[in-house]
Design an enzyme around this catalytic site. Structure first.
Site, PDB file in Angstrom:
ATOM      1  N   GLY A 216      19.007   7.166   0.479  1.00 45.22           N
ATOM      2  CA  GLY A 216      19.561   6.076   1.291  1.00 45.22           C
ATOM      3  C   GLY A 216      21.066   6.131   1.369  1.00 45.22           C
ATOM      4  O   GLY A 216      21.760   5.360   0.695  1.00 45.22           O
TER       5      GLY A 216
ATOM      6  N   SER B 171      22.947   7.266   4.791  1.00 41.58           N
ATOM      7  CA  SER B 171      23.425   6.959   6.136  1.00 41.58           C
ATOM      8  C   SER B 171      23.091   5.537   6.572  1.00 41.58           C
ATOM      9  O   SER B 171      22.039   4.990   6.236  1.00 41.58           O
ATOM     10  CB  SER B 171      22.805   7.929   7.142  1.00 41.58           C
ATOM     11  OG  SER B 171      23.055   9.255   6.755  1.00 41.58           O
TER      12      SER B 171
ATOM     13  N   GLU C   4      22.100  19.478  -2.869  1.00 39.26           N
ATOM     14  CA  GLU C   4      21.376  19.454  -1.611  1.00 39.26           C
ATOM     15  C   GLU C   4      21.737  20.626  -0.707  1.00 39.26           C
ATOM     16  O   GLU C   4      20.988  20.969   0.194  1.00 39.26           O
ATOM     17  CB  GLU C   4      21.686  18.124  -0.896  1.00 39.26           C
ATOM     18  CG  GLU C   4      20.921  17.949   0.395  1.00 39.26           C
ATOM     19  CD  GLU C   4      21.224  16.642   1.108  1.00 39.26           C
ATOM     20  OE1 GLU C   4      21.731  15.705   0.486  1.00 39.26           O
ATOM     21  OE2 GLU C   4      20.939  16.585   2.318  1.00 39.26           O
TER      22      GLU C   4
ATOM     23  N   GLU D 106      30.817  20.405  11.061  1.00 40.96           N
ATOM     24  CA  GLU D 106      32.253  20.121  11.037  1.00 40.96           C
ATOM     25  C   GLU D 106      32.686  19.621   9.660  1.00 40.96           C
ATOM     26  O   GLU D 106      33.761  19.984   9.165  1.00 40.96           O
ATOM     27  CB  GLU D 106      32.607  19.083  12.115  1.00 40.96           C
ATOM     28  CG  GLU D 106      32.530  19.600  13.555  1.00 40.96           C
ATOM     29  CD  GLU D 106      31.100  19.821  14.064  1.00 40.96           C
ATOM     30  OE1 GLU D 106      30.140  19.275  13.464  1.00 40.96           O
ATOM     31  OE2 GLU D 106      30.936  20.551  15.057  1.00 40.96           O
TER      32      GLU D 106
HETATM   33  C1  LIG Z   1      16.625  15.458  10.514  1.00 42.96           C
HETATM   34  C2  LIG Z   1      17.600  14.571   9.828  1.00 42.96           C
HETATM   35  C3  LIG Z   1      17.270  14.041   8.593  1.00 42.96           C
HETATM   36  C4  LIG Z   1      18.161  13.185   7.935  1.00 42.96           C
HETATM   37  N1  LIG Z   1      17.782  12.634   6.725  1.00 42.96           N
HETATM   38  C5  LIG Z   1      18.618  11.741   6.111  1.00 42.96           C
HETATM   39  C6  LIG Z   1      18.223  11.092   4.900  1.00 42.96           C
HETATM   40  O1  LIG Z   1      17.127  11.335   4.382  1.00 42.96           O
HETATM   41  N2  LIG Z   1      19.050  10.194   4.337  1.00 42.96           N
HETATM   42  C7  LIG Z   1      20.279   9.905   4.878  1.00 42.96           C
HETATM   43  O2  LIG Z   1      21.011   9.105   4.297  1.00 42.96           O
HETATM   44  N3  LIG Z   1      20.695  10.507   6.033  1.00 42.96           N
HETATM   45  C8  LIG Z   1      19.896  11.412   6.665  1.00 42.96           C
HETATM   46  N4  LIG Z   1      20.291  12.021   7.842  1.00 42.96           N
HETATM   47  C9  LIG Z   1      21.559  11.621   8.444  1.00 42.96           C
HETATM   48  C10 LIG Z   1      22.656  12.678   8.369  1.00 42.96           C
HETATM   49  O3  LIG Z   1      23.193  12.735   7.077  1.00 42.96           O
HETATM   50  C11 LIG Z   1      23.708  12.283   9.430  1.00 42.96           C
HETATM   51  O4  LIG Z   1      23.134  12.533  10.679  1.00 42.96           O
HETATM   52  C12 LIG Z   1      24.996  13.039   9.306  1.00 42.96           C
HETATM   53  O5  LIG Z   1      25.687  12.686   8.130  1.00 42.96           O
HETATM   54  C13 LIG Z   1      25.904  12.800  10.521  1.00 42.96           C
HETATM   55  O6  LIG Z   1      26.059  11.445  10.794  1.00 42.96           O
HETATM   56  P1  LIG Z   1      25.820  10.885  12.279  1.00 42.96           P
HETATM   57  O7  LIG Z   1      24.477  11.334  12.710  1.00 42.96           O
HETATM   58  O8  LIG Z   1      26.118   9.448  12.242  1.00 42.96           O
HETATM   59  O9  LIG Z   1      26.871  11.634  13.202  1.00 42.96           O
HETATM   60  P2  LIG Z   1      28.425  11.315  13.366  1.00 42.96           P
HETATM   61  O10 LIG Z   1      29.063  11.195  12.034  1.00 42.96           O
HETATM   62  O11 LIG Z   1      28.606  10.204  14.317  1.00 42.96           O
HETATM   63  O12 LIG Z   1      28.920  12.661  14.001  1.00 42.96           O
HETATM   64  C14 LIG Z   1      28.691  13.080  15.363  1.00 42.96           C
HETATM   65  C15 LIG Z   1      29.445  14.384  15.588  1.00 42.96           C
HETATM   66  O13 LIG Z   1      30.856  14.183  15.372  1.00 42.96           O
HETATM   67  C16 LIG Z   1      31.325  15.075  14.395  1.00 42.96           C
HETATM   68  N5  LIG Z   1      32.342  14.451  13.545  1.00 42.96           N
HETATM   69  C17 LIG Z   1      32.254  13.289  12.848  1.00 42.96           C
HETATM   70  N6  LIG Z   1      33.370  13.083  12.124  1.00 42.96           N
HETATM   71  C18 LIG Z   1      34.181  14.144  12.357  1.00 42.96           C
HETATM   72  C19 LIG Z   1      35.472  14.536  11.877  1.00 42.96           C
HETATM   73  N7  LIG Z   1      36.152  13.803  10.995  1.00 42.96           N
HETATM   74  N8  LIG Z   1      35.974  15.687  12.325  1.00 42.96           N
HETATM   75  C20 LIG Z   1      35.278  16.460  13.213  1.00 42.96           C
HETATM   76  N9  LIG Z   1      34.080  16.153  13.698  1.00 42.96           N
HETATM   77  C21 LIG Z   1      33.522  15.011  13.260  1.00 42.96           C
HETATM   78  C22 LIG Z   1      30.110  15.426  13.554  1.00 42.96           C
HETATM   79  O14 LIG Z   1      30.294  16.650  12.874  1.00 42.96           O
HETATM   80  C23 LIG Z   1      29.035  15.481  14.604  1.00 42.96           C
HETATM   81  O15 LIG Z   1      29.067  16.725  15.229  1.00 42.96           O
HETATM   82  C24 LIG Z   1      19.418  12.881   8.519  1.00 42.96           C
HETATM   83  C25 LIG Z   1      19.754  13.437   9.750  1.00 42.96           C
HETATM   84  C26 LIG Z   1      18.860  14.265  10.415  1.00 42.96           C
HETATM   85  C27 LIG Z   1      19.263  14.833  11.727  1.00 42.96           C
END
Ligand SMILES: Cc1cc2nc3c(=O)[nH]c(=O)nc-3n(C[C@H](O)[C@H](O)[C@H](O)COP(=O)(O)OP(=O)(O)OC[C@H]3O[C@@H](n4cnc5c(N)ncnc54)[C@H](O)[C@@H]3O)c2cc1C
Lengths: 379, 236
Positions: free
Chosen positions: A131, A133, A248, A366
């Site tokens: 838990g 995100s 991880e 990234e």
């Molecule tokens: C299949 C799958 C399983 C998952 N399972 C889990 C889980 O079990 N538990 C959990 O907690 N989370 C889980 N996640 C969530 C995952 O950790 C997040 O998707 C990830 O951390 C990115 O967050 P976001 O999706 O909000 O994207 P955002 O953070 O909004 O990012 C969108 C884009 O912007 C880029 N970006 C963001 N900040 C920057 C920066 N400072 N510089 C440059 N580029 C940037 C990112 O790299 C990305 O390309 C899962 C995700 C997926 C796809």
């Protein structure tokens, strides 16, 4: 300078027995496994298979015996994991508990928490989810808003988690929450281990673009847990989560999760001389990634923190696994029917859809490159 | 790293920096690196060869130390040469990575060092990942050579190295801007050698056809069995 210090992987003397054991289990169980599932192996949950691995002593392998573990060497565990992944075995149910939640409890948990959770986890019967995100906290995890208010009897949790893989089958969630009212960013965060059947928790499925139900959103409404749910130090959550992420990132699942696709390519199209050079290239990359992943596992096993190496392995592994389906799609002959029922066609179609997630889950490309750049002294 | 290995590396660095001709390398005894101690040699293993040739690539020596070490030992000359190129490239890629890091940390544009720009950070991270891949491939091939037949590992390592050279040299030049395009600036000796090694002892076509055919000949489940069987040779 050296971009990557090599740590020799001292192959355990038990390696042949371990491989033989896993290959035997796989051959006994694989009849019902779907080809496309095999290219998605650590996302596929099969409780019966997890329990079988538990019976065979292959879950919680490196945990102490008194918690149901088997006191094995971390490199023995590595061998078992790579065998399971290469076979495309459905290891999703117990995966997170075995890989990160269990080890985290051993490092930071109380005696009571260890006794309560670890034996079930090692049996392949107690599952956990991560838990971290939230809607407002993705890459910028310090933006976590879910709160836990301390009372005389425990904690009261309010907030929301999202993208939580396996929350619908998990028995417990290790949640990063804000325990210090008014705190900001990395400060004031703690980890709570919460039973999923606690009143006030609602899990809603989120269906992914391929129609699968892997992840979920979770709502916490006045969820009451005892003080004993706190894992590690109050306010120490950020540090603990960072350590958890290194576990991880470097494992064999970062380059072997879709190995089945390469197998099917060899089986169905290997005779085509135009396809063979691609098989050669993909093999070279796979072999190299394995060297890197094993070196990182050896460093981790030696008690060192390979945070940068783990980021390197995950970044390269993700790019490789995203390239494989595209490269295969590009090299097939025009009369190859990707809508057909062959193992290759079905696996390819699925991976072409799911590959984008590889460089999102577990830290985006990234963010990983940012960690590598920091290791290089660029930030 | 063993004490012997680090002494060997110190010697190699010192000698390769100073040596003007093959004679001084011979004096230092590199020709007997792989010859057993019983036969009057240094008694080194292939990991030692990797370490020494990596330093030669890093120091940018044009002397044929690879030939000096490898000619006296048996083995397929294409394979021995390919292994040498992997080791040399591992060192040279680490060197151009280091040069690029130093450069972007000092060169300022828009009022700050280039290293502060995320686009620059991310591209150097890719260079680091590629250099890491070649270093791992070289070490892995060396380990296989210690256990005998290493045809599979050398093919894989050389192919992976060729890939990394293409990506890595382009990034290093991009990060350096025009100064890296001058004769005076010491980047081109490294990128030129790297490009030559990409062709020498088997380009991508050569090794990918060879390795691909070998893998297919193993059958459907043969690839994984072969990869693990080969690395398990080191089990203690
Ligand atoms: C299949 C799958 C399983 C998952 N399972 C889990 C889980 O079990 N538990 C959990 O907690 N989370 C889980 N996640 C969530 C995952 O950790 C997040 O998707 C990830 O951390 C990115 O967050 P976001 O999706 O909000 O994207 P955002 O953070 O909004 O990012 C969108 C884009 O912007 C880029 N970006 C963001 N900040 C920057 C920066 N400072 N510089 C440059 N580029 C940037 C990112 O790299 C990305 O390309 C899962 C995700 C997926 C796809």
């Amino acid at each position: 300078m050296q971009s990557f210090a090599i740590h020799p992987f001292s192959t355990p003397g038990t390696v042949s027995d371990l491989r033989a054991q896993v290959r035997r289990i796989v051959s006994e169980c694989e009849a019902g496994w779907d080809a496309a599932d095999r290219a998605n192996s650590w996302s596929v949950a099969d409780p019966a298979f997890s329990a079988r691995l538990g019976d065979e002593g292959l879950v919680g392998m490196i945990w102490p015996k008194r918690y149901g573990g088997h006191d094995r060497d971390p490199l023995e565990r590595y061998i078992v994991l790579e065998e399971l992944l290469a076979a495309g075995a459905p290891v999703g149910a117990h995966w997170i508990a075995d890989r990160q939640t269990g080890p985290l409890l051993l490092r930071y948990g109380t005696e009571e928490q260890r006794e309560k959770y670890l034996p079930g986890m090692a049996a392949g019967k107690t599952y956990a989810c991560i838990g971290l995100s939230e809607p407002g906290a993705g890459s910028d995890l310090a933006g976590v808003k879910t709160t836990a208010r301390k009372t005389d009897t425990g904690w009261v949790i309010n907030g929301q988690k999202v993208w939580t893989t396996g929350a619908h089958i998990a028995h417990a969630i290790l949640a990063l929450v804000r325990t210090e009212p008014g705190s900001e960013r990395q400060a004031g965060l703690s980890q709570l281990l919460v039973d999923m059947d606690t009143p006030g928790i609602t899990v809603r499925p989120i269906i992914n673009l391929a129609g699968q139900h892997d992840f979920n959103e979770i709502f916490f409404e006045d969820v009451e847990v005892p003080h004993g749910a706190l894992v590690g130090g109050e306010g120490n959550g950020w540090k603990q989560v960072t350590a958890e992420l290194a576990l991880e990132r470097s494992g064999p699942e970062r380059y072997l999760s879709s190995f089945a696709l390469l197998r099917y390519l060899i089986a169905e199209q290997g005779g085509d001389p135009a396809v063979q050079p691609l098989i050669g290239r993909l093999t070279a990359e796979l072999w190299t990634l394995r060297q890197m992943s094993m070196s990182t596992a050896a460093k981790l096993a030696g008690g060192e923190d390979p945070a940068v190496e783990a980021a390197i392995v995950k970044d390269l592994g993700n790019s490789y696994e995203q390239d494989v389906p595209l490269a295969i799609q590009a090299v097939l002959t025009a009369d190859f029917d990707t809508r057909s029922d062959s193992d290759l066609a079905r696996t390819l179609s699925l991976l072409l859809q799911t590959a984008p997630s590889f460089s999102l889950r577990g830290g985006t490309r990234e963010i990983l490159r940012g960690i590598i750049a920091r290791g290089l002294g660029l930030r | 790293m063993s004490e012997n290995r680090s002494l060997l590396c110190d010697t190699a660095t010192a000698v390769l920096r100073e040596a003007a001709d093959m004679h001084s390398l011979e004096e230092a005894g590199f020709a007997t690196l792989l010859i057993a101690e019983a036969d009057g040699g240094f008694g080194g293993d292939w990991g030692d060869v990797f370490a020494v040739l990596r330093i030669a690539g890093y120091e940018g020596s044009d002397l044929d130390i690879a030939g000096l070490i490898l000619d006296p030992v048996a083995g397929d000359s294409m394979e021995k040469g390919a292994f040498a190129k992997v080791c040399l490239a591992a060192g040279a890629l680490d060197r151009i990575l280091e040069m690029a890091i130093d450069y972007v940390n000092t060169r300022e544009q828009f009022g700050r060092p280039l290293a502060r720009f995320q686009a620059v950070q991310q591209s150097l991270a890719i260079l680091a990942v590629e250099a890491a891949a070649v270093n791992s491939a070289g070490a892995g091939a060396a380990l296989a050579l210690d256990h005998g037949d290493a045809t599979f590992e050398i093919a894989a390592a050389k192919l992976r190295t060729n890939q990394a050279i293409g990506v890595g040299t382009a990034i290093a030049h991009q990060a350096h801007g025009a100064i890296g395009f001058t004769r005076e600036y010491p980047l081109h000796p490294f990128t030129r050698r790297l490009n030559q090694w990409r062709t020498d002892n088997g380009n991508d076509r050569y090794w990918s056809e060879k390795l691909g055919a070998a893998v297919v000949a193993l059958g459907t489940d043969g690839l994984w069995e072969e990869i693990t069987r080969r690395s398990d040779r080191s089990a203690g």
